[in-house]
Design an enzyme around this catalytic site. Structure first.
Site, PDB file in Angstrom:
ATOM      1  N   ASP A   1      -2.542   7.052   1.341  1.00  0.00           N
ATOM      2  CA  ASP A   1      -1.960   5.719   1.311  1.00  0.00           C
ATOM      3  C   ASP A   1      -0.463   5.882   1.539  1.00  0.00           C
ATOM      4  O   ASP A   1       0.283   6.187   0.609  1.00  0.00           O
ATOM      5  CB  ASP A   1      -2.261   5.067  -0.045  1.00  0.00           C
ATOM      6  CG  ASP A   1      -1.656   3.689  -0.187  1.00  0.00           C
ATOM      7  OD1 ASP A   1      -0.986   3.219   0.764  1.00  0.00           O
ATOM      8  OD2 ASP A   1      -1.835   3.070  -1.254  1.00  0.00           O
TER       9      ASP A   1
ATOM     10  N   HIS B   1      -8.934  -0.423  -1.464  1.00  0.00           N
ATOM     11  CA  HIS B   1      -8.776   0.314  -0.213  1.00  0.00           C
ATOM     12  C   HIS B   1     -10.148   0.781   0.262  1.00  0.00           C
ATOM     13  O   HIS B   1     -11.049   1.005  -0.544  1.00  0.00           O
ATOM     14  CB  HIS B   1      -7.900   1.556  -0.403  1.00  0.00           C
ATOM     15  CG  HIS B   1      -6.470   1.261  -0.714  1.00  0.00           C
ATOM     16  ND1 HIS B   1      -5.448   1.466   0.195  1.00  0.00           N
ATOM     17  CD2 HIS B   1      -5.878   0.795  -1.841  1.00  0.00           C
ATOM     18  CE1 HIS B   1      -4.295   1.141  -0.363  1.00  0.00           C
ATOM     19  NE2 HIS B   1      -4.530   0.736  -1.602  1.00  0.00           N
TER      20      HIS B   1
ATOM     21  N   TYR C   1       0.713   9.852  -1.444  1.00  0.00           N
ATOM     22  CA  TYR C   1       0.777   8.469  -1.908  1.00  0.00           C
ATOM     23  C   TYR C   1       2.241   8.048  -1.902  1.00  0.00           C
ATOM     24  O   TYR C   1       2.985   8.290  -2.842  1.00  0.00           O
ATOM     25  CB  TYR C   1       0.162   8.347  -3.300  1.00  0.00           C
ATOM     26  CG  TYR C   1       0.232   6.956  -3.898  1.00  0.00           C
ATOM     27  CD1 TYR C   1      -0.051   5.830  -3.135  1.00  0.00           C
ATOM     28  CD2 TYR C   1       0.585   6.771  -5.229  1.00  0.00           C
ATOM     29  CE1 TYR C   1       0.013   4.564  -3.679  1.00  0.00           C
ATOM     30  CE2 TYR C   1       0.648   5.508  -5.792  1.00  0.00           C
ATOM     31  CZ  TYR C   1       0.363   4.403  -5.016  1.00  0.00           C
ATOM     32  OH  TYR C   1       0.427   3.140  -5.562  1.00  0.00           O
TER      33      TYR C   1
END
Length: 282
Positions: free
Chosen positions: A153, A271, A113
């Site tokens: 992500d 998402h 992330y």
């Protein structure tokens, strides 16, 4: 016979909220073997409640209710690691590696992330520090033909194809030339000098963007949509969630898709999950 391992990655925007909003139903249908999660925003017990029966490794953020990454699996997890870079790299709750032994082959799966960043602030400095650490770690993960996958992500739209409104974002974090140049190098041919979109140069690392290779030279498919306006309904999104495969693993892909909800009301995160199948035990 080789075994197909299905890996799904998703920023859940809070695991407890995702479960309340329908994540469990999707997971029941998705036939996932390995699930990587970002922005877990929870403690270990919350993950165990959300994913009963799964094997889980988790790196919780030091700031309660922030970030957090995890790898959950139907397969046994052999080892895990959370270190990325030195003490000056802000990676807590943002990077976790899990190793799997599948029919005689070792597979390493990362849930990452990356910082969202903010131009001209320490948040952007932290993002560049994290991307620098990734630049050092990726060659080690893929050395000697190793099978490795970095998912998550990554908070950078690599190319103009990856953001619907790219012209309006060229000076904003997530689409800055300096950020995109890291991906030019990550995905550049190994052993060559790569010139990034910002004019910088550096060695290509040879990793493969499975999503772009599967989709071809088309816009998207996007993986994140702002909750503002009609972004989801109009598919005004960003492709910032990735499967980056080491060169050897990239030869093992047999399917890829973005599990976009059919309607805004059916989303359980802002998402969409990114899903791909990999052949192991060759």
């Amino acid at each position: 016979m080789p075994r197909t391992v299905r890996v799904a990655s998703v920023n859940v925007n809070g695991i407890r909220a995702a479960v309340r909003n329908g994540m469990g139903g999707w997971l029941d249908r998705a036939d996932v073997d390995i699930l990587t999660l970002q922005e877990v925003r929870a403690e270990r017990t919350h993950l165990e409640d959300a994913l009963p029966g799964w094997n889980i490794v988790h790196d919780e953020s030091l700031s309660k209710g922030r970030s957090g990454v995890a790898v959950a699996s139907r397969l046994p997890i052999a080892e895990s690691r959370i270190e990325l870079g030195g003490e000056d790299v802000d990676s807590r709750g943002r990077w976790i590696e899990a190793d799997f032994d599948v029919d005689g082959e070792r597979l390493t799966v990362v849930s990452a992330y990356v910082h969202s960043g903010e131009v001209g602030t320490p948040r952007q400095d932290a993002k560049y520090g994290f991307l620098d650490a990734m630049s050092e770690r990726l060659p080690r993960l893929s050395e000697d033909g190793a099978l490795a996958l970095v998912t998550g992500d990554l908070n950078v739209g690599h190319r103009e194809l990856d953001i619907k409104n790219w012209k309006g974002n060229v000076k904003k974090a997530g689409f800055l030339p300096q950020e995109r140049a890291y991906f030019d190098r990550f995905l550049g041919e190994s052993g060559t000098v790569v010139t990034g979109v910002d004019g910088s140069t550096g060695p290509g690392l040879g990793w493969v963007d499975i999503g772009r290779r599967a989709a071809g030279e088309v816009p998207g498919p996007y993986t994140w949509w702002s909750n503002r306006g009609q972004a989801f309904d109009n598919d005004t999104g960003w492709r910032i969630d990735y499967h980056l495969a080491s060169p050897e693993l990239a030869t093992r892909v047999s399917g890829y898709h973005v599990a976009r909800a059919v309607a805004y009301a059916e989303r359980w995160s802002d998402h969409a999950p990114v899903v791909a199948d990999y052949a192991l035990g060759l």
